[in-house]
Design a protein around this motif. Structure first.
Motif, PDB file in Angstrom:
ATOM      1  N   GLN A 321       0.834  -1.204   0.000  1.00 53.70           N
ATOM      2  CA  GLN A 321       0.000   0.000   0.000  1.00 53.70           C
ATOM      3  C   GLN A 321       0.869   1.255   0.000  1.00 53.70           C
ATOM      4  O   GLN A 321       0.564   2.237  -0.688  1.00 53.70           O
ATOM      5  N   VAL A 322       1.969   1.212   0.745  1.00 50.70           N
ATOM      6  CA  VAL A 322       2.883   2.354   0.747  1.00 50.70           C
ATOM      7  C   VAL A 322       3.572   2.495  -0.612  1.00 50.70           C
ATOM      8  O   VAL A 322       3.738   3.591  -1.146  1.00 50.70           O
ATOM      9  N   ILE A 323       3.957   1.354  -1.200  1.00 50.21           N
ATOM     10  CA  ILE A 323       4.649   1.392  -2.490  1.00 50.21           C
ATOM     11  C   ILE A 323       3.735   1.926  -3.579  1.00 50.21           C
ATOM     12  O   ILE A 323       4.157   2.717  -4.434  1.00 50.21           O
ATOM     13  N   ASP A 324       2.470   1.517  -3.571  1.00 52.15           N
ATOM     14  CA  ASP A 324       1.533   1.914  -4.628  1.00 52.15           C
ATOM     15  C   ASP A 324       0.905   3.277  -4.395  1.00 52.15           C
ATOM     16  O   ASP A 324       0.141   3.737  -5.246  1.00 52.15           O
ATOM     17  N   ARG A 325       1.173   3.907  -3.274  1.00 53.28           N
ATOM     18  CA  ARG A 325       0.568   5.209  -3.013  1.00 53.28           C
ATOM     19  C   ARG A 325       1.124   6.239  -3.993  1.00 53.28           C
ATOM     20  O   ARG A 325       2.315   6.327  -4.232  1.00 53.28           O
ATOM     21  N   LYS A 326       0.230   7.017  -4.566  1.00 50.05           N
ATOM     22  CA  LYS A 326       0.607   8.036  -5.538  1.00 50.05           C
ATOM     23  C   LYS A 326       0.179   9.404  -5.017  1.00 50.05           C
ATOM     24  O   LYS A 326      -0.722   9.510  -4.190  1.00 50.05           O
ATOM     25  N   TYR A 327       0.824  10.418  -5.540  1.00 45.86           N
ATOM     26  CA  TYR A 327       0.514  11.775  -5.116  1.00 45.86           C
ATOM     27  C   TYR A 327       0.853  12.717  -6.258  1.00 45.86           C
ATOM     28  O   TYR A 327       1.577  12.365  -7.201  1.00 45.86           O
ATOM     29  N   ILE A 328       0.318  13.922  -6.171  1.00 46.40           N
ATOM     30  CA  ILE A 328       0.537  14.940  -7.192  1.00 46.40           C
ATOM     31  C   ILE A 328       1.557  15.952  -6.691  1.00 46.40           C
ATOM     32  O   ILE A 328       1.443  16.447  -5.565  1.00 46.40           O
ATOM     33  N   VAL A 329       2.547  16.210  -7.525  1.00 44.39           N
ATOM     34  CA  VAL A 329       3.550  17.232  -7.239  1.00 44.39           C
ATOM     35  C   VAL A 329       3.268  18.427  -8.142  1.00 44.39           C
ATOM     36  O   VAL A 329       3.384  18.334  -9.367  1.00 44.39           O
ATOM     37  N   SER A 330       2.871  19.529  -7.545  1.00 46.95           N
ATOM     38  CA  SER A 330       2.592  20.747  -8.319  1.00 46.95           C
ATOM     39  C   SER A 330       3.887  21.559  -8.389  1.00 46.95           C
ATOM     40  O   SER A 330       4.164  22.392  -7.533  1.00 46.95           O
ATOM     41  N   TYR A 331       4.689  21.281  -9.432  1.00 48.82           N
ATOM     42  CA  TYR A 331       5.970  21.960  -9.522  1.00 48.82           C
ATOM     43  C   TYR A 331       5.831  23.390 -10.038  1.00 48.82           C
ATOM     44  O   TYR A 331       6.770  24.178  -9.934  1.00 48.82           O
ATOM     45  N   ILE A 332       4.680  23.725 -10.624  1.00 46.48           N
ATOM     46  CA  ILE A 332       4.352  25.127 -10.917  1.00 46.48           C
ATOM     47  C   ILE A 332       2.977  25.384 -10.292  1.00 46.48           C
ATOM     48  O   ILE A 332       1.949  25.133 -10.912  1.00 46.48           O
ATOM     49  N   PRO A 333       2.914  25.860  -9.058  1.00 51.51           N
ATOM     50  CA  PRO A 333       1.623  26.042  -8.387  1.00 51.51           C
ATOM     51  C   PRO A 333       0.862  27.208  -9.004  1.00 51.51           C
ATOM     52  O   PRO A 333       1.444  28.110  -9.611  1.00 51.51           O
ATOM     53  N   PRO A 334      -0.467  27.203  -8.857  1.00 49.88           N
ATOM     54  CA  PRO A 334      -1.261  28.318  -9.398  1.00 49.88           C
ATOM     55  C   PRO A 334      -0.990  29.614  -8.643  1.00 49.88           C
ATOM     56  O   PRO A 334      -0.921  29.623  -7.410  1.00 49.88           O
ATOM     57  N   GLN A 335      -0.832  30.689  -9.384  1.00 45.99           N
ATOM     58  CA  GLN A 335      -0.591  32.011  -8.818  1.00 45.99           C
ATOM     59  C   GLN A 335      -1.679  32.969  -9.289  1.00 45.99           C
ATOM     60  O   GLN A 335      -2.249  32.813 -10.374  1.00 45.99           O
ATOM     61  N   THR A 336      -1.990  33.950  -8.449  1.00 46.07           N
ATOM     62  CA  THR A 336      -3.003  34.943  -8.820  1.00 46.07           C
ATOM     63  C   THR A 336      -2.521  35.743 -10.021  1.00 46.07           C
ATOM     64  O   THR A 336      -1.431  36.324  -9.990  1.00 46.07           O
ATOM     65  N   PRO A 337      -3.287  35.776 -11.113  1.00 46.15           N
ATOM     66  CA  PRO A 337      -2.844  36.530 -12.300  1.00 46.15           C
ATOM     67  C   PRO A 337      -2.774  38.023 -12.012  1.00 46.15           C
ATOM     68  O   PRO A 337      -3.614  38.584 -11.308  1.00 46.15           O
ATOM     69  N   GLN A 338      -1.765  38.664 -12.568  1.00 48.37           N
ATOM     70  CA  GLN A 338      -1.543  40.082 -12.332  1.00 48.37           C
ATOM     71  C   GLN A 338      -2.288  40.966 -13.335  1.00 48.37           C
ATOM     72  O   GLN A 338      -2.404  42.176 -13.110  1.00 48.37           O
ATOM     73  N   GLY A 339      -2.756  40.408 -14.400  1.00 49.11           N
ATOM     74  CA  GLY A 339      -3.470  41.203 -15.403  1.00 49.11           C
ATOM     75  C   GLY A 339      -4.383  40.324 -16.231  1.00 49.11           C
ATOM     76  O   GLY A 339      -4.284  39.093 -16.221  1.00 49.11           O
ATOM     77  N   SER A 340      -5.293  40.982 -16.953  1.00 42.77           N
ATOM     78  CA  SER A 340      -6.239  40.267 -17.790  1.00 42.77           C
ATOM     79  C   SER A 340      -5.683  40.147 -19.205  1.00 42.77           C
ATOM     80  O   SER A 340      -4.579  40.605 -19.515  1.00 42.77           O
ATOM     81  N   ASP A 341      -6.470  39.553 -20.061  1.00 42.76           N
ATOM     82  CA  ASP A 341      -6.072  39.393 -21.454  1.00 42.76           C
ATOM     83  C   ASP A 341      -6.632  40.508 -22.337  1.00 42.76           C
ATOM     84  O   ASP A 341      -6.755  40.339 -23.545  1.00 42.76           O
TER      85      ASP A 341
END
Length: 375
Positions: A321-341
């Motif tokens: 169970q420990v070996i098969d446990r998976k997780y998500i690594v957010s290497y670029i986390p969401p940031q509040t946008p500084q401007g619109s499009d």
């Protein structure tokens, strides 16, 4: 000649005037309408991006495909595809509606009908709307993906992006849990059964040693009979251990299990016959006591082995169970946008201008060719 030249120049001027009018109508008209739509009607959008990868304790193995520079599919890559489909699904929309203010983000009034979703809209309509506001780009090399979430305020955009990551991680964590939970439950039940058998035989052996076992040596024929029973008991213990191990591998009713059960039944019959012969040998009381003691001891040792095997199997399942446990690594986390499009989408006006100019040029060329042939 002067009259003909003047008429030709007049026709050329009229043709150029018609082309100019058609260019204004066909090129500037759609471009102006689109510009007015973007500036006055369509609300600006804020975009939040995040990148994540699915990781676990399972190490990737190299193979012939990787040696050739081809990325072979792995379980993490397959999980990334599952997450991608989940992000676009009804389940994700339902979770965002319940926990992350989906209706608030897209339910505000807008002059643009494509930028508004009624809070009472059906799940199917909400899913179709959501698929225009989220983009998922998978990356098989990292077993992950990059998501782009669009909303009409920076707070809504980053909140929804974080909600997508949180729900995706919950999905990834739940993928192996169901099967492993069933295995752990079955292993714990097996440990409980073997522990009960072990305790019963231990108490029976202790009671016998305290009340009946005399330690008197039997005669040579009795010792030979006891040795035969001990040999059969050793074979029987080995077969029972093989059966306990096979039950962890094969399904109930498998031919391998049936064969082992028949062998155990045959050995038990031989053991009973050997016990009867030993009881009839000289010194039958001492021999009978020795045989009964060895039988109890062998059964106790077998129960002890089976109990230890069940404990090891349960520990192995928990390690898995420990070996098969998976997780998500957010290497670029969401940031509040500084401007619109707002400024960036003005480039779309230039694109519309160029596109309509090309279409008008092709149509004008075809018209001129047809007209020349007709004349």
């Amino acid at each position: 000649m002067d009259i003909s030249a003047s008429a030709g120049r007049l026709q050329g001027a009229q043709r150029r005037a018609r082309l100019l009018r058609s260019a204004i109508i066909c090129i500037l008209g759609p471009t102006l309408l689109y510009a007015l739509y973007l500036i006055l009607i369509a609300p600006p959008q804020y975009h939040t991006s995040a990148s994540f990868a699915i990781r676990g304790a399972q190490a990737s193995t190299s193979d012939a495909l990787s040696a050739l520079g081809i990325v072979a599919p792995t379980s993490n890559s397959a999980d990334a595809m599952v997450v991608e489909n989940f992000i676009r699904s009804d389940a994700m929309v339902a979770q965002l509606r319940e926990k992350y203010g989906f209706n608030t983000a897209y339910g505000r009034f807008s002059l643009d009908p494509t930028a508004h979703l009624s809070p009472k809209a059906s799940l199917k309509s909400a899913r179709a709307f959501w698929r225009h506001k989220v983009e998922v780009v998978s990356d098989p090399n990292t077993a992950g993906a990059t998501i782009h979430v669009s909303a009409f305020s920076p707070e809504d955009s980053v909140r929804l992006a974080r909600g997508v990551l949180a729900e995706s991680e919950r999905l990834v964590n739940s993928l192996p849990n169901r099967a492993l939970s069933e295995l752990i439950r079955a292993a714990d039940e097996q440990v409980a059964v073997k522990r009960e058998q072990y305790d019963d035989l231990r108490e029976g052996l202790a009671d016998y040693q305290g009340r009946q076992y005399s330690g008197i040596d039997s005669t040579a024929p009795a010792q030979q009979a006891i040795a035969l029973v001990g040999s059969i008991e050793s074979q029987l213990a080995q077969k029972r251990t093989e059966l306990a191990t096979a039950r962890q591998t094969y399904q109930p009713g498998a031919p391998q299990l049936a064969g082992l059960e028949r062998e155990i039944a045959a050995l038990e019959g031989e053991r009973d016959l050997a016990i009867q012969r030993a009881a009839q040998a000289p010194g039958e009381r001492a021999a009978s006591s020795d045989i009964q003691a060895q039988t109890l001891l062998a059964e106790f040792q077998l129960a002890q082995q089976e109990y230890q095997a069940a404990v090891r199997a349960a520990e192995s399942v928990r390690r898995q169970q420990v070996i098969d446990r998976k997780y998500i690594v957010s290497y670029i986390p969401p940031q509040t946008p500084q401007g619109s499009d707002w400024w960036a989408r003005l480039l779309n006006i230039i694109a519309v201008l160029i596109g309509t100019a090309l279409i008008w040029g092709i149509c004008a060329l075809v018209y001129s060719i047809v007209r020349d042939h007709a004349e």
